[in-house]
Structure formats: C-alpha cells, structure tokens
Write a protein that holds these residues in place. Structure first.
Motif, PDB file in Angstrom:
ATOM      1  N   ASN A   1      -1.696  -3.245   8.593  1.00 54.35           N
ATOM      2  CA  ASN A   1      -1.028  -2.358   7.650  1.00 54.35           C
ATOM      3  C   ASN A   1       0.215  -1.808   8.341  1.00 54.35           C
ATOM      4  OD1 ASN A   1      -0.343  -0.646   5.555  1.00 54.35           O
ATOM      5  ND2 ASN A   1      -1.837   0.908   6.110  1.00 54.35           N
TER       6      ASN A   1
ATOM      7  N   VAL B   1      -5.553  -1.327   1.275  1.00 46.75           N
ATOM      8  CA  VAL B   1      -5.638  -1.616   2.707  1.00 46.75           C
ATOM      9  C   VAL B   1      -7.016  -2.204   3.042  1.00 46.75           C
ATOM     10  CG1 VAL B   1      -5.605  -0.606   5.025  1.00 46.75           C
ATOM     11  CG2 VAL B   1      -3.892   0.088   3.334  1.00 46.75           C
TER      12      VAL B   1
ATOM     13  N   ARG C   1      -7.700  -6.027   4.575  1.00 44.12           N
ATOM     14  CA  ARG C   1      -8.504  -6.299   5.782  1.00 44.12           C
ATOM     15  C   ARG C   1      -9.665  -7.237   5.485  1.00 44.12           C
ATOM     16  NH1 ARG C   1      -8.189  -0.141   7.875  1.00 44.12           N
ATOM     17  NH2 ARG C   1      -6.187  -0.328   8.906  1.00 44.12           N
TER      18      ARG C   1
ATOM     19  N   ASN D   1      -1.536  -9.261   4.874  1.00 39.84           N
ATOM     20  CA  ASN D   1      -1.103  -8.000   5.477  1.00 39.84           C
ATOM     21  C   ASN D   1      -0.661  -7.018   4.401  1.00 39.84           C
ATOM     22  OD1 ASN D   1      -1.133  -8.463   8.483  1.00 39.84           O
ATOM     23  ND2 ASN D   1       0.086 -10.220   7.834  1.00 39.84           N
ATOM     24  N   ALA D   2      -0.614  -5.751   4.794  1.00 37.03           N
ATOM     25  CA  ALA D   2      -0.142  -4.685   3.900  1.00 37.03           C
ATOM     26  C   ALA D   2       1.111  -4.046   4.492  1.00 37.03           C
ATOM     27  CB  ALA D   2      -1.219  -3.621   3.719  1.00 37.03           C
TER      28      ALA D   2
ATOM     29  N   SER E   1       2.987  -0.263   4.107  1.00 36.11           N
ATOM     30  CA  SER E   1       2.830   1.090   3.559  1.00 36.11           C
ATOM     31  C   SER E   1       4.111   1.890   3.736  1.00 36.11           C
ATOM     32  CB  SER E   1       1.665   1.815   4.249  1.00 36.11           C
ATOM     33  OG  SER E   1       0.436   1.313   3.806  1.00 36.11           O
TER      34      SER E   1
ATOM     35  N   THR F   1      -5.448   3.321  -0.670  1.00 35.28           N
ATOM     36  CA  THR F   1      -6.436   3.229   0.409  1.00 35.28           C
ATOM     37  C   THR F   1      -7.267   1.971   0.219  1.00 35.28           C
ATOM     38  OG1 THR F   1      -6.559   5.637   0.597  1.00 35.28           O
ATOM     39  CG2 THR F   1      -8.411   4.383   1.492  1.00 35.28           C
TER      40      THR F   1
ATOM     41  N   ALA G   1       0.888  -1.163   0.000  1.00 33.36           N
ATOM     42  CA  ALA G   1       0.000   0.000   0.000  1.00 33.36           C
ATOM     43  C   ALA G   1       0.934   1.223   0.000  1.00 33.36           C
ATOM     44  CB  ALA G   1      -0.933  -0.050   1.198  1.00 33.36           C
TER      45      ALA G   1
END
Length: 193
Positions: free
Chosen positions: A175, A81, A85, A99-100, A102, A78, A59
């Motif tokens: 995130n 993410v 989830r 998972n992300a 960023s 955005t 992300a």
C-alpha cells in the motif's frame, strides 16, 4: 489494470456513528469495495493465463487513519487494502502483482465536493464564488509539504506508473502512501474561512 473508481457518500463532515445512514453505507461499499473486487476478479481472469500482469487499486489515507473521512468511505478504503493483500498473496505465485495506492486529500472533483461539504459551502455553480477558499484548503491547510510542495493528481499518476512498471516487478501486496507524511504523524491543519 487500475481500479480507480470511488465515492465518498453522504455528508463528508459526517456525524455520530449512531446516525449513520445504512443505505448510504451500502452504496459506498458497493462502489468502493465490490467494484474493486469485480475489477480484480476480471483482471485476474485475463492475466493469470499469461502468468503476468499488474493490478492497482486506489485506497486512501482515510483507510489507514481513523477519523480522517466519513465512516463508509474510510471502512471501504480499509477493506480495499485488505483485498489487495489477500489477492496479492494468491496471485503472486501466478505471476500477477496487486498493489494499492493511498493518496491524501487532493483537489479532484470529488475532493473539492468533499471539502465544500466539510466547510458548509454551497455546491459549485450555486453562486458560491469561494473557489479561492477551497483551493487554499487543499494547498495550504491540507497537503502542503516542506518546500512548498503540494499534492497534485499527477503525483498519484506517477506512483501508479511506478507500480505498473518493471522497476516495481518484485513489489506486490503493498500500500503505497502518497500523503506527504500525513499518515505517520503530520498534524492536520484545521481549515478556517
């Protein structure tokens, strides 16, 4: 599996929302969001039957902090993410973690193009001769943390390795911000050349 593809689209410096190029918006969403959706879908097909696996998606801080990237890029990140989830909520019970990560601005080829665009500099190879200015934007204006630490691609790779490891076996739907505190209130230095 690591979903790490992405594009910024159009002019990084952006413009008013009323002049947004919708074709560019669609192109960015196709790569940054639809590409992640396809990656999650196909990775889940391989991982769910074994009841194990880890899916990581890139992300961006631009996806959590408005005004820190072009419209299409920020919206797509955005949405990444949100997709992470949503997928994590379903896949956790089936043994797959999602998972992300960023990261903040980083001196990759895409990041360098974006900074050159933001500063109004010609593309690399156009006789610009100002690579030192672009390096300074990353190392001093954007991401220098206390103690002279500067964000590098290797730092993002280390975060990915952690999330993919058994040390993160109980982490899903997260995130991980790799941004030196930028998204929690670090002031953005406006680059000057």
């Amino acid at each position: 599996m690591f979903n790490n593809a992405g594009i910024t689209g159009g002019n990084y410096a952006g413009g008013p929302i009323e002049s947004m190029d919708m074709a560019d918006f669609d192109r960015v969403m196709a790569v940054n969001l639809r590409g992640v959706a396809a990656g999650i879908k196909h990775a889940a097909r391989a991982m769910v039957p074994r009841s194990q696996g880890c899916i990581l998606c890139t992300a961006s801080t631009a996806g959590v902090l408005g005004g820190s990237g072009p419209y299409a890029y920020s919206v797509s990140k955005t949405a990444v993410v949100g997709m992470v989830r949503t997928a994590a909520a379903e896949l956790a019970a089936r043994g797959v973690r999602v998972n992300a990560i960023s990261p903040y601005a980083i001196a990759t080829a895409m990041g360098t193009r974006s900074v050159r665009d933001m500063l109004g500099l010609p593309p690399v190879g156009a006789g610009a001769g100002d690579e030192e200015a672009v390096r300074r934007v990353f190392d001093e204006d954007f991401n220098e943390m206390g103690g002279g630490l500067v964000l590098r691609a290797e730092d993002v790779a280390r975060a990915a390795m952690f999330l993919a490891s058994d040390d993160a076996k109980y982490i899903t739907g997260h995130n991980l911000m790799v941004d030196g505190g930028f998204s929690v209130g670090k002031p953005l230095n406006v680059p000057s050349i």
